[in-house]
Each structure stands twice: as C-alpha cells, then as structure tokens.
Design a protein around this motif. Structure first.
Motif, PDB file in Angstrom:
ATOM      1  N   LEU A  82      38.539  32.061  34.792  1.00 56.03           N
ATOM      2  CA  LEU A  82      39.748  32.695  34.316  1.00 56.03           C
ATOM      3  C   LEU A  82      39.647  33.907  34.235  1.00 56.03           C
ATOM      4  O   LEU A  82      40.508  35.028  34.545  1.00 56.03           O
ATOM      5  CB  LEU A  82      40.284  31.965  33.140  1.00 56.03           C
ATOM      6  CG  LEU A  82      40.886  30.507  33.407  1.00 56.03           C
ATOM      7  CD1 LEU A  82      41.584  30.156  32.276  1.00 56.03           C
ATOM      8  CD2 LEU A  82      41.949  30.786  34.622  1.00 56.03           C
ATOM      9  N   VAL A  83      38.455  34.577  33.675  1.00 48.08           N
ATOM     10  CA  VAL A  83      38.189  36.254  33.323  1.00 48.08           C
ATOM     11  C   VAL A  83      36.763  36.259  34.182  1.00 48.08           C
ATOM     12  O   VAL A  83      36.041  35.567  33.959  1.00 48.08           O
ATOM     13  CB  VAL A  83      38.155  36.484  32.213  1.00 48.08           C
ATOM     14  CG1 VAL A  83      37.746  37.882  31.742  1.00 48.08           C
ATOM     15  CG2 VAL A  83      39.679  36.075  31.403  1.00 48.08           C
ATOM     16  N   PRO A 122      35.811  43.170  33.235  1.00 46.75           N
ATOM     17  CA  PRO A 122      36.263  42.047  33.667  1.00 46.75           C
ATOM     18  C   PRO A 122      37.858  41.849  33.665  1.00 46.75           C
ATOM     19  O   PRO A 122      38.520  42.712  33.063  1.00 46.75           O
ATOM     20  CB  PRO A 122      35.804  41.230  32.423  1.00 46.75           C
ATOM     21  CG  PRO A 122      35.622  42.105  31.044  1.00 46.75           C
ATOM     22  CD  PRO A 122      35.258  43.336  31.827  1.00 46.75           C
ATOM     23  N   HIS A 123      38.271  41.430  34.587  1.00 43.49           N
ATOM     24  CA  HIS A 123      39.862  41.001  34.528  1.00 43.49           C
ATOM     25  C   HIS A 123      40.309  39.639  34.674  1.00 43.49           C
ATOM     26  O   HIS A 123      39.473  38.838  35.251  1.00 43.49           O
ATOM     27  CB  HIS A 123      40.445  42.128  35.749  1.00 43.49           C
ATOM     28  CG  HIS A 123      40.042  43.357  35.857  1.00 43.49           C
ATOM     29  ND1 HIS A 123      40.705  44.295  34.843  1.00 43.49           N
ATOM     30  CD2 HIS A 123      38.909  43.935  36.419  1.00 43.49           C
ATOM     31  CE1 HIS A 123      40.050  45.448  34.970  1.00 43.49           C
ATOM     32  NE2 HIS A 123      39.088  45.382  35.733  1.00 43.49           N
ATOM     33  N   GLY A 124      41.568  39.257  34.524  1.00 45.94           N
ATOM     34  CA  GLY A 124      41.950  37.980  34.812  1.00 45.94           C
ATOM     35  C   GLY A 124      41.904  37.517  36.301  1.00 45.94           C
ATOM     36  O   GLY A 124      42.220  38.220  37.176  1.00 45.94           O
ATOM     37  N   VAL A 125      41.817  36.189  36.688  1.00 48.54           N
ATOM     38  CA  VAL A 125      41.636  35.636  37.920  1.00 48.54           C
ATOM     39  C   VAL A 125      42.804  36.118  38.748  1.00 48.54           C
ATOM     40  O   VAL A 125      42.695  36.551  39.994  1.00 48.54           O
ATOM     41  CB  VAL A 125      41.133  34.282  38.009  1.00 48.54           C
ATOM     42  CG1 VAL A 125      42.244  33.557  37.387  1.00 48.54           C
ATOM     43  CG2 VAL A 125      40.945  34.031  39.452  1.00 48.54           C
ATOM     44  N   PHE A 126      44.165  35.828  38.182  1.00 45.04           N
ATOM     45  CA  PHE A 126      45.281  36.244  38.827  1.00 45.04           C
ATOM     46  C   PHE A 126      45.604  37.640  39.292  1.00 45.04           C
ATOM     47  O   PHE A 126      46.412  38.016  39.744  1.00 45.04           O
ATOM     48  CB  PHE A 126      46.605  35.512  38.167  1.00 45.04           C
ATOM     49  CG  PHE A 126      46.189  34.179  37.863  1.00 45.04           C
ATOM     50  CD1 PHE A 126      46.018  33.260  38.985  1.00 45.04           C
ATOM     51  CD2 PHE A 126      46.138  33.420  36.815  1.00 45.04           C
ATOM     52  CE1 PHE A 126      45.653  31.983  38.942  1.00 45.04           C
ATOM     53  CE2 PHE A 126      45.837  32.183  36.488  1.00 45.04           C
ATOM     54  CZ  PHE A 126      45.686  31.292  37.705  1.00 45.04           C
ATOM     55  N   ALA A 127      44.778  38.558  38.471  1.00 49.08           N
ATOM     56  CA  ALA A 127      44.941  39.940  38.850  1.00 49.08           C
ATOM     57  C   ALA A 127      43.802  40.617  39.681  1.00 49.08           C
ATOM     58  O   ALA A 127      43.412  41.500  39.773  1.00 49.08           O
ATOM     59  CB  ALA A 127      44.948  40.658  37.244  1.00 49.08           C
ATOM     60  N   THR A 128      43.068  39.458  40.292  1.00 51.41           N
ATOM     61  CA  THR A 128      42.006  39.965  41.302  1.00 51.41           C
ATOM     62  C   THR A 128      42.354  39.046  42.564  1.00 51.41           C
ATOM     63  O   THR A 128      42.845  38.106  42.720  1.00 51.41           O
ATOM     64  CB  THR A 128      40.492  39.710  40.796  1.00 51.41           C
ATOM     65  OG1 THR A 128      40.437  38.122  40.400  1.00 51.41           O
ATOM     66  CG2 THR A 128      40.392  40.180  39.410  1.00 51.41           C
ATOM     67  N   TRP A 180      44.526  47.867  37.420  1.00 50.83           N
ATOM     68  CA  TRP A 180      42.948  48.054  36.996  1.00 50.83           C
ATOM     69  C   TRP A 180      42.432  48.712  38.226  1.00 50.83           C
ATOM     70  O   TRP A 180      41.480  49.328  38.141  1.00 50.83           O
ATOM     71  CB  TRP A 180      42.278  47.095  36.467  1.00 50.83           C
ATOM     72  CG  TRP A 180      42.271  45.834  37.437  1.00 50.83           C
ATOM     73  CD1 TRP A 180      43.004  44.565  37.499  1.00 50.83           C
ATOM     74  CD2 TRP A 180      41.262  45.537  38.584  1.00 50.83           C
ATOM     75  NE1 TRP A 180      42.509  43.738  38.441  1.00 50.83           N
ATOM     76  CE2 TRP A 180      41.741  44.427  39.038  1.00 50.83           C
ATOM     77  CE3 TRP A 180      40.312  46.452  38.964  1.00 50.83           C
ATOM     78  CZ2 TRP A 180      40.775  43.899  40.298  1.00 50.83           C
ATOM     79  CZ3 TRP A 180      39.499  45.848  40.224  1.00 50.83           C
ATOM     80  CH2 TRP A 180      39.754  44.512  40.748  1.00 50.83           C
TER      81      TRP A 180
END
Lengths: 162, 162
Positions: free
Chosen positions: B67-68, B77-83, B139
């Motif tokens: 998830l991150v 690190p970033h959330g999976v839905f922001a990558t 980001w």
C-alpha cells in the motif's frame, strides 16, 4: 483468467444509465465520491497533490459485449475498441476525474460518469497530456464536424424560411 | 470477484523488468505491437483514426501488493494509488501509446513500457487532455524540482572545487 476484487465504490448522483449525459460535446462535471474500503486507506497517501486521477472501474450493469456498435455520439457504427461502449470483452471503465479533496478513505471528485455503487478496481495519478498538436480523435472528430456542418445548413435553411 | 480474460498480448522489446526505463524524466518511445486475438479483430474497426490509445493490461509478473512504497522516481514513500507501482491490489497497468499503423489484428505502436507477452485486457481511444493550467502532479513534480535543485547545488560545488 484474471480475478479482481473491488477496492471501493463510486458514490454518484446517477442511479440509472439514462441519467448520465452522453453524446457529442458532453462535459462531465457531476460531483461524486470515490469511497475506498478502509483497508486500502494507506494506499491514498500523498494523493492530494494530484489534480486529476484515473479511475478504473467495472461496467457492472453491462451484459455481454458487441464488437461493432453505434455510440450515442454518432449515427455510424465503430469497433468497440474505438469507442467507450460499456459492452466490452472485459467491462472495464476508465474515467479521468478531478480530485477536489480527501476525507480519509473518501475522495471527493468532479467529472463522475459512473452509476451509484459502481465497483472501483484501481486509482492512478494522471501525470501528463499528449501534445495537443499530435492528438487525433478519429471518427469522433468527424462526427463533431458533421454536426457543425449540419447545424450550419439548418441555420441557413431557417434564415431562408424567414 | 470479477473475472477477466486477455484479449491479446503485447509484443515488446523488453523481456526483463530491469530493461524498462524508469524514474524521473523517462520518456517511453519503444516500438511494439498490440496483438489482439483474431476473434476480436472486428472490435478494431475505425481505430486507425486515433493517434493515441489507452492500453489496459495486467502486471502479470507482479506478486502481491504494497500500500505504501518508494517508486523509482523518488527517494520518499508514497501511497500505491498515487504511483504507477506494479504491486497494486488489482494489478492493472495503463499505458498511453501512439498508434503508428494497423495490420489486421496487430497494432504497431510506440510508447511501450510493458514486458514481452503481457496480457492485454482492453483498448480505448485517447480522446482529450486535461487543461494544462489545471494539471498538478503532486510528489512527482516535487521530486523533479528537488532533483533540479540538487543538480544546481552539485554544479555550484563543482565550480567552487576548480
């Protein structure tokens, strides 16, 4: 065979397909919420920085598929992969929404064109545009031009009628 | 649970994930072919008119999800839905390719970032851009700015060293 499970649901003002604006020149501005299951909330970390998101979702009320069909934006038939028809071999919908704000696992968005309760499969950040001078829009551009011409002829006829 | 079946495969120059260009400033220009199963060929009718297509495909070599995580384009690190991480709850990939030409059920494209043999789930026409002045890239824009600043400091330090 690939199996998928919803990560959440769409909260939408539309409860029937007939309520969703369709056809040429449609601009989707409806407000809605992408409501993720709480288990996935950490996956939204830093999503607030993006203005637009891709939402991948399921046409869960579409039955079967049609390889060639006539979309609401034209009077001529086109291949399903050249349209946004819900009747696709894999019924995945793709919508670009504008992210307005986040409240925990709820994303408030505009640009919703899904039905209330639609299953969401994935969210991704919208990162870049295709250069405008390279973008060609095939039959859709032709259908738009045809409508503009037909309206111009209609206007001219109405002027002659006066 | 939603079940999907591939409609075709990607022919790509990349056979290993390490060969795919990643990270900040990557521009995908690799040539490849989207090879549809012959049964779906009629669904490609009129697709030639579109310059760009969305390809929805399966990260079929990704295992599980995170998830991150820290993407190749950042040190944070970033959330999976922001990558665009392959390790997603539903491992669906989305790529915008440029359509060069069609030969029957084979679409010659550029912009491939998938592995050879990747399962394709759907194709859709790319219809419109987000207005440039409304697009924010979170980001990713910050990571790019940070790199530009770091390079500028590096350059200044090298000048002082002389």
């Amino acid at each position: 065979m690939i199996s998928m499970e919803p990560i959440g649901r769409v909260r939408s003002p539309y409860t029937e397909p007939s309520q969703i604006p369709k056809g040429l020149g449609t601009v989707h501005q409806a407000l809605g919420v992408i409501e993720l299951l709480p288990a996935y909330e950490a996956g939204l970390t830093d999503i607030e920085g993006f203005s637009h998101l891709y939402v991948l979702w399921v046409f869960d009320r579409a039955v079967g598929f049609e390889l060639v069909g006539t979309p609401p934006s034209d009077t001529r038939p086109h291949g399903v992969f050249a349209t946004r028809s819900p009747r696709r071999p894999n019924p995945i919908g793709l919508t670009v929404v504008r992210l307005l704000r986040r409240e925990g696992c709820r994303l408030h968005v505009s640009g919703v064109d899904m039905l209330e309760g639609t299953a969401v499969l994935d969210l991704k950040p919208y990162l870049s545009n295709v250069p405008d001078d390279e973008l060609r829009r095939g039959w859709l551009a032709e259908a738009e031009e045809r409508r503009v011409r037909e309206e111009a002829i209609g206007d001219a006829n109405r002027r002659e009628d006066r």
